[in-house]
Design a protein around this motif. Sequence first.
Motif, PDB file in Angstrom:
ATOM      1  N   GLN A 436       0.819  -1.211   0.000  1.00 45.16           N
ATOM      2  CA  GLN A 436       0.000   0.000   0.000  1.00 45.16           C
ATOM      3  C   GLN A 436       0.858   1.268   0.000  1.00 45.16           C
ATOM      4  OE1 GLN A 436      -2.736   0.167   3.289  1.00 45.16           O
ATOM      5  NE2 GLN A 436      -3.613   2.142   2.674  1.00 45.16           N
ATOM      6  N   HIS A 437       2.030   1.183   0.662  1.00 44.14           N
ATOM      7  CA  HIS A 437       2.911   2.357   0.782  1.00 44.14           C
ATOM      8  C   HIS A 437       4.275   2.088   0.139  1.00 44.14           C
ATOM      9  CE1 HIS A 437      -0.048   4.018   3.565  1.00 44.14           C
ATOM     10  NE2 HIS A 437      -0.012   2.874   4.238  1.00 44.14           N
ATOM     11  N   ARG A 438       4.271   1.419  -0.979  1.00 42.72           N
ATOM     12  CA  ARG A 438       5.524   0.974  -1.606  1.00 42.72           C
ATOM     13  C   ARG A 438       6.502   2.132  -1.864  1.00 42.72           C
ATOM     14  NH1 ARG A 438       7.901  -3.090  -4.663  1.00 42.72           N
ATOM     15  NH2 ARG A 438       6.242  -4.524  -4.087  1.00 42.72           N
ATOM     16  N   GLU A 439       6.011   3.271  -2.360  1.00 40.83           N
ATOM     17  CA  GLU A 439       6.908   4.374  -2.730  1.00 40.83           C
ATOM     18  C   GLU A 439       7.631   4.953  -1.513  1.00 40.83           C
ATOM     19  OE1 GLU A 439       9.076   6.539  -5.317  1.00 40.83           O
ATOM     20  OE2 GLU A 439       7.649   4.934  -5.780  1.00 40.83           O
ATOM     21  N   PRO A 440       6.922   5.382  -0.437  1.00 39.13           N
ATOM     22  CA  PRO A 440       7.655   5.903   0.731  1.00 39.13           C
ATOM     23  C   PRO A 440       8.497   4.843   1.431  1.00 39.13           C
ATOM     24  CG  PRO A 440       5.290   5.810   1.173  1.00 39.13           C
ATOM     25  CD  PRO A 440       5.462   5.556  -0.281  1.00 39.13           C
ATOM     26  N   ARG A 447      17.248   5.767   1.356  1.00 37.33           N
ATOM     27  CA  ARG A 447      17.904   6.845   2.114  1.00 37.33           C
ATOM     28  C   ARG A 447      18.599   6.332   3.366  1.00 37.33           C
ATOM     29  NH1 ARG A 447      14.646  12.448   2.245  1.00 37.33           N
ATOM     30  NH2 ARG A 447      16.699  13.024   3.060  1.00 37.33           N
ATOM     31  N   GLY A 448      18.693   5.028   3.512  1.00 31.39           N
ATOM     32  CA  GLY A 448      19.423   4.459   4.644  1.00 31.39           C
ATOM     33  C   GLY A 448      18.650   4.475   5.943  1.00 31.39           C
ATOM     34  N   GLY A 449      17.337   4.684   5.871  1.00 29.87           N
ATOM     35  CA  GLY A 449      16.536   4.749   7.090  1.00 29.87           C
ATOM     36  C   GLY A 449      16.558   3.472   7.894  1.00 29.87           C
ATOM     37  N   ALA A 469       7.468   4.204  20.693  1.00 31.32           N
ATOM     38  CA  ALA A 469       7.565   5.553  20.125  1.00 31.32           C
ATOM     39  C   ALA A 469       8.318   5.512  18.796  1.00 31.32           C
ATOM     40  CB  ALA A 469       8.272   6.485  21.101  1.00 31.32           C
ATOM     41  N   LEU A 470       9.412   4.752  18.771  1.00 29.81           N
ATOM     42  CA  LEU A 470      10.188   4.613  17.537  1.00 29.81           C
ATOM     43  C   LEU A 470       9.339   3.974  16.444  1.00 29.81           C
ATOM     44  CD1 LEU A 470      12.901   4.817  16.039  1.00 29.81           C
ATOM     45  CD2 LEU A 470      13.518   2.594  17.013  1.00 29.81           C
ATOM     46  N   ARG A 471       8.578   2.949  16.814  1.00 34.87           N
ATOM     47  CA  ARG A 471       7.728   2.269  15.822  1.00 34.87           C
ATOM     48  C   ARG A 471       6.725   3.236  15.207  1.00 34.87           C
ATOM     49  NH1 ARG A 471       3.008   0.329  14.725  1.00 34.87           N
ATOM     50  NH2 ARG A 471       2.113   1.237  16.618  1.00 34.87           N
ATOM     51  N   ARG A 472       6.118   4.084  16.034  1.00 39.86           N
ATOM     52  CA  ARG A 472       5.117   5.019  15.527  1.00 39.86           C
ATOM     53  C   ARG A 472       5.743   6.070  14.605  1.00 39.86           C
ATOM     54  NH1 ARG A 472       0.965   6.220  20.598  1.00 39.86           N
ATOM     55  NH2 ARG A 472       0.558   4.025  21.132  1.00 39.86           N
ATOM     56  N   ILE A 473       6.930   6.522  14.970  1.00 41.81           N
ATOM     57  CA  ILE A 473       7.624   7.515  14.135  1.00 41.81           C
ATOM     58  C   ILE A 473       7.972   6.909  12.783  1.00 41.81           C
ATOM     59  CG2 ILE A 473       9.760   8.855  13.903  1.00 41.81           C
ATOM     60  CD1 ILE A 473       9.680   9.161  16.999  1.00 41.81           C
ATOM     61  N   LEU A 478       6.903   5.841   6.878  1.00 38.87           N
ATOM     62  CA  LEU A 478       6.611   4.849   5.841  1.00 38.87           C
ATOM     63  C   LEU A 478       5.260   5.117   5.173  1.00 38.87           C
ATOM     64  CD1 LEU A 478       7.791   1.545   7.602  1.00 38.87           C
ATOM     65  CD2 LEU A 478       9.027   2.952   5.951  1.00 38.87           C
ATOM     66  N   MET A 479       4.361   5.765   5.878  1.00 39.05           N
ATOM     67  CA  MET A 479       3.050   6.097   5.314  1.00 39.05           C
ATOM     68  C   MET A 479       3.077   7.425   4.565  1.00 39.05           C
ATOM     69  SD  MET A 479       0.661   5.064   8.581  1.00 39.05           S
ATOM     70  CE  MET A 479      -0.864   5.584   7.797  1.00 39.05           C
ATOM     71  N   GLY A 480       4.231   8.129   4.624  1.00 35.34           N
ATOM     72  CA  GLY A 480       4.292   9.460   4.022  1.00 35.34           C
ATOM     73  C   GLY A 480       3.562  10.494   4.851  1.00 35.34           C
ATOM     74  N   GLN A 481       3.398  10.224   6.164  1.00 33.45           N
ATOM     75  CA  GLN A 481       2.633  11.088   7.063  1.00 33.45           C
ATOM     76  C   GLN A 481       3.480  11.586   8.230  1.00 33.45           C
ATOM     77  OE1 GLN A 481      -0.719  11.979   6.687  1.00 33.45           O
ATOM     78  NE2 GLN A 481      -0.424  11.082   4.658  1.00 33.45           N
ATOM     79  N   PHE A 482       4.788  11.727   8.026  1.00 34.29           N
ATOM     80  CA  PHE A 482       5.668  12.089   9.132  1.00 34.29           C
ATOM     81  C   PHE A 482       5.287  13.433   9.753  1.00 34.29           C
ATOM     82  CE2 PHE A 482       9.435  14.472  10.545  1.00 34.29           C
ATOM     83  CZ  PHE A 482       9.804  13.686  11.627  1.00 34.29           C
ATOM     84  N   TYR A 483       5.045  14.448   8.916  1.00 35.73           N
ATOM     85  CA  TYR A 483       4.752  15.772   9.471  1.00 35.73           C
ATOM     86  C   TYR A 483       3.403  15.808  10.183  1.00 35.73           C
ATOM     87  CZ  TYR A 483       8.912  17.724   7.350  1.00 35.73           C
ATOM     88  OH  TYR A 483      10.211  17.990   7.043  1.00 35.73           O
ATOM     89  N   ALA A 484       2.472  14.960   9.747  1.00 33.67           N
ATOM     90  CA  ALA A 484       1.194  14.873  10.467  1.00 33.67           C
ATOM     91  C   ALA A 484       1.417  14.379  11.886  1.00 33.67           C
ATOM     92  CB  ALA A 484       0.245  13.943   9.717  1.00 33.67           C
ATOM     93  N   LEU A 485       2.397  13.471  12.058  1.00 29.92           N
ATOM     94  CA  LEU A 485       2.726  12.971  13.393  1.00 29.92           C
ATOM     95  C   LEU A 485       3.497  14.020  14.194  1.00 29.92           C
ATOM     96  CD1 LEU A 485       2.915  10.458  15.361  1.00 29.92           C
ATOM     97  CD2 LEU A 485       5.191  10.144  14.397  1.00 29.92           C
ATOM     98  N   LYS A 486       4.517  14.629  13.571  1.00 29.33           N
ATOM     99  CA  LYS A 486       5.363  15.583  14.303  1.00 29.33           C
ATOM    100  C   LYS A 486       4.550  16.770  14.801  1.00 29.33           C
ATOM    101  CE  LYS A 486       9.524  18.461  13.988  1.00 29.33           C
ATOM    102  NZ  LYS A 486      10.208  17.937  15.189  1.00 29.33           N
TER     103      LYS A 486
END
Length: 727
Positions: A436-440, A447-449, A469-473, A478-486
Motif C-alpha cells: 500500500q505504501h511501496r513508494e515511501p 535513504r538508509g533509514g 515511540a520509535l515504531r510510531r515515528i 513509511l506512510m508518508g505522514q511524518f509531518y502529520a505525526l510531528k
Amino acid sequence: MTQYPKEQVLAAAGTDIPLSLRFYYMKFYLPFIKYEEEGEAIIDNINAFPATEREELSALTDAQKNMMRQPFLGPYLFNWNNNTREALELLEQNQPLQRVLTLLYRQGVALDLNAARLKDLCWVETADVMKFRRLLAAFEYDTEDLDAFFERWLENHAGQYDLNWFISHTAPLDKGQRQEILRNDLSYLNALYSGRLHLDFSSIRRHQFPILTYAVRHGKKHFLDLVSEHSELFLSLGRYALLFEDKFCEHCNLNSLTARNLQACDTVERGSSHFDLLEDGRQYTFEEMWLLWQQDEIYVRLYAMLTPLSVDRRLLTLRQLLKHGLVSHHMEDQELEQLARCLLEKPFSEWYRGAFGHIRGLTRRTAMWLLRKYEQLRVFIPEMQSEADAIFALNNGAVIAGQKNWTQVRAAVLTMDRDWLDLKERFSITDEFVEQHREPVTNFLLRGGSAMVRALYGYLQGDDKAIEALRRIVQAELMGQFYALKYFADDLQREIRYPISEVQEAAWKRNLTLDRGPFSAEEADDFYFTMQLGELPHSTCLSCWTGNQRDCLLADFDSNKKMILIRKGEDIVGRACIRLTKGAFQRPADFNFSFADLAQVQSADKKRAADEMLVLFLERIYTSRLNDEEVKTAMKLAVSLVTQKAAAIGAIAVLARRYLGCYDRDQYVGSQFYVYISKSKNGQQYLDSMGGAAVTSHKEQYTGAVFLVDQAAMRMTAPQKEDEFYE
C-alpha cells in the motif's frame, strides 16, 4: 664454495671485505682481476657500498658490476649513502661522464655526487671530455681550487655556461683571482653572471639565486631583462613564492612571465606544491602553475591526467572542482583514473547539469562520487530519480551489480535489505502495508533509514515505551505522514503549556533559509535529518549509531524542536538545535492547583515580572572543518536566522551564552532568565545548553541561568531596573 679453486677461496677469505660480501667478490670479480690496482679498487668500492643495500650487490647489472672496477665509484658516489642504485643506473648510461670522473679522480679532485647531481650532468657527451681537460689546465691543476670550483659548480646545477666561462679566458686566472671568485656563493655568481644581470648581487638572497642561474644557463634573456627592469619587485619576493618552488622552472617558460606574474606569485605562507607529479618535459602556462600552486596532491595528479585537453578546458575543469572542493585526497587510483576519463569527455558542469540533471536534489559532491564509479553505475543513472537513489547505488554497488536497471533495483531493495527485513518482523509490518505504501517505504530504504533505525532499535531494546515511540515515528514516515505525526493537533501547546495561535504555529512550521557568502543556514525538521542529528556535522552523544545519550534522540521529534544546519557550499559544517518554549525573567511558581494563600498574593507589578512569554531558544552550536573566523561566521548566521524566526512567530529570541558577540552591537544582552523545559513525548531529552540529559517532570520545570536575550523584547516585557540586567 666447493665449486671454486681453494686458492680463490683463501684469497677471498683473506680480504678485509665484510663476511657477507666475500662470496660475491670471489664469484663476480676475483677470477677476472687483471692487475693489482684494479683489485684494490673493487675491494674499496665493495667496502664503501652502503650497508643498507649490500643484499642488492648481487642484483646489479653486468655493466654496473663492471663499473665497480672504477676507482672513483666509492669516494665519489657511495659515501653519499642514498639513492645509490639510481645513481649507478644514471652513470651506467653515460660512458663519457665515466671518463670525466676517472680523469678528475686521477687528478685528485674531491667530488660529492648523488643521483640529483648526476641528472644535472646528463648533458656530458664524448666531445665534452676535452672541456674538462682544458678546465684542469685553466686551474693549473691546482686540486684545492678545483675542489672549490666543483663544489660551487655542482651546487649551481653544473651548467655548461659556468664551465665555458672558466675555459674561455685567453689567459688563465691566477690563484689569487680564482680564490677570490670561489670564496663564497655570492662572489662566484657575481663573477660569472654580473655581465648578464643588472642587479646588486649583495642584495640577492640565497633562495633567489637558483632561478637566476637557471635563467642564465638556459638563455632566458627576456626573463633576465624582466628581473633587471623590476629588480625591486624581484628582490622583495619571499622564500615561499611560486617562482622559487621546485620544478617551477622546468615546467614554466620563464620568458613568458610578466611583472604582474611576479607580483602574483609572492606569499608568506609555506606550503607544498606537487609539481614533481606533472608530466616530465611538458610546459605549462603561469596561470596553470599558479592555479596548481599549493593544491592538494590529488588535484595535481588529476590535472596531469587531463593533458590531452586544451589549456582553457583544463583550467575550466580544475576551477569547477576547486570551487566546491570536490576531489577527495582519499580517492583510490582507479577512481581517479575513471574520473579523469569522464572529465576528458566533458567538464564537470556538463555532467552535473546534463547527464545527471534529472536526478532531483543531487548535490555536486554526490555527482562527483557518481563520476568516480561511473563505469559500474552508468546503466542505472538514467532512471535515478533523486539523490537518495544515487547514494544508495554508491553505497551498495556490489549488491546491485547483478541488476539490469534501476527499476529492478527498486523492486529488489525490499527483499535484499537485511536491516529492513529485521525491522519489518520486529514492528509487525505486513506485506499489505508495504504494498500500500511501496513508494515511501522504498524511499526509506534508499535513504538508509532502515540501517539508522535498526541501530537505534538495538540500543533501546528493553525500553518498551521508547520502542513503541520509535515504531510510531517510523510507521508515519513509511506512510508518508511524518509531518502529520510531528505536528499533531495541539501537541505543540501541550509540550510547552502555552497558548499558540494558528498563525504562530504556521510560522513555526515554515522553514527559513539564509545565505551569507559561501555559507548558508537552513531549518531542518524531517525524519532523516532528525535521525542523523547526532552525526551532524560530527559524531556526538546523540548519534543513532554510537551515542551514549541516544535514548534522548526521539525527543527531537517533538513538535517544538528543530535544528539549524550551517552549510559551507554543500557541506554541512555546523548544527544547532532550536526549541520553541516559554520563559520568564523571574522563576514562575510551580503549577499546583490549590486554594490561594491570600497572604502571599503578589502585587500586579510584581506579577508582571514573573509573566511567562513565548521563547525561541538557540542551543550551543557544533561545528567541524572550520577555522576560528569561519566558526564565528557560522554562529552569526545561526543567530540571524533565529532572530528572524522569532520575529515571524512573535516570540522572544534567547541564545546560549556561547553566542556572546555574534550579533550586532547591543542587539542581545546578558540577563538572568528562566527557560521552560518542555514536556517530551519521549520522556528523556537532551538539552545542549541546559545541563545535558533531562527527564520530563509532571511539574513545571525551568532552567535559570544567564542567557542572551533580545534586548528589544526585554524593553517591551521586562521591568526596567538597571540591577536586574548585566552584560
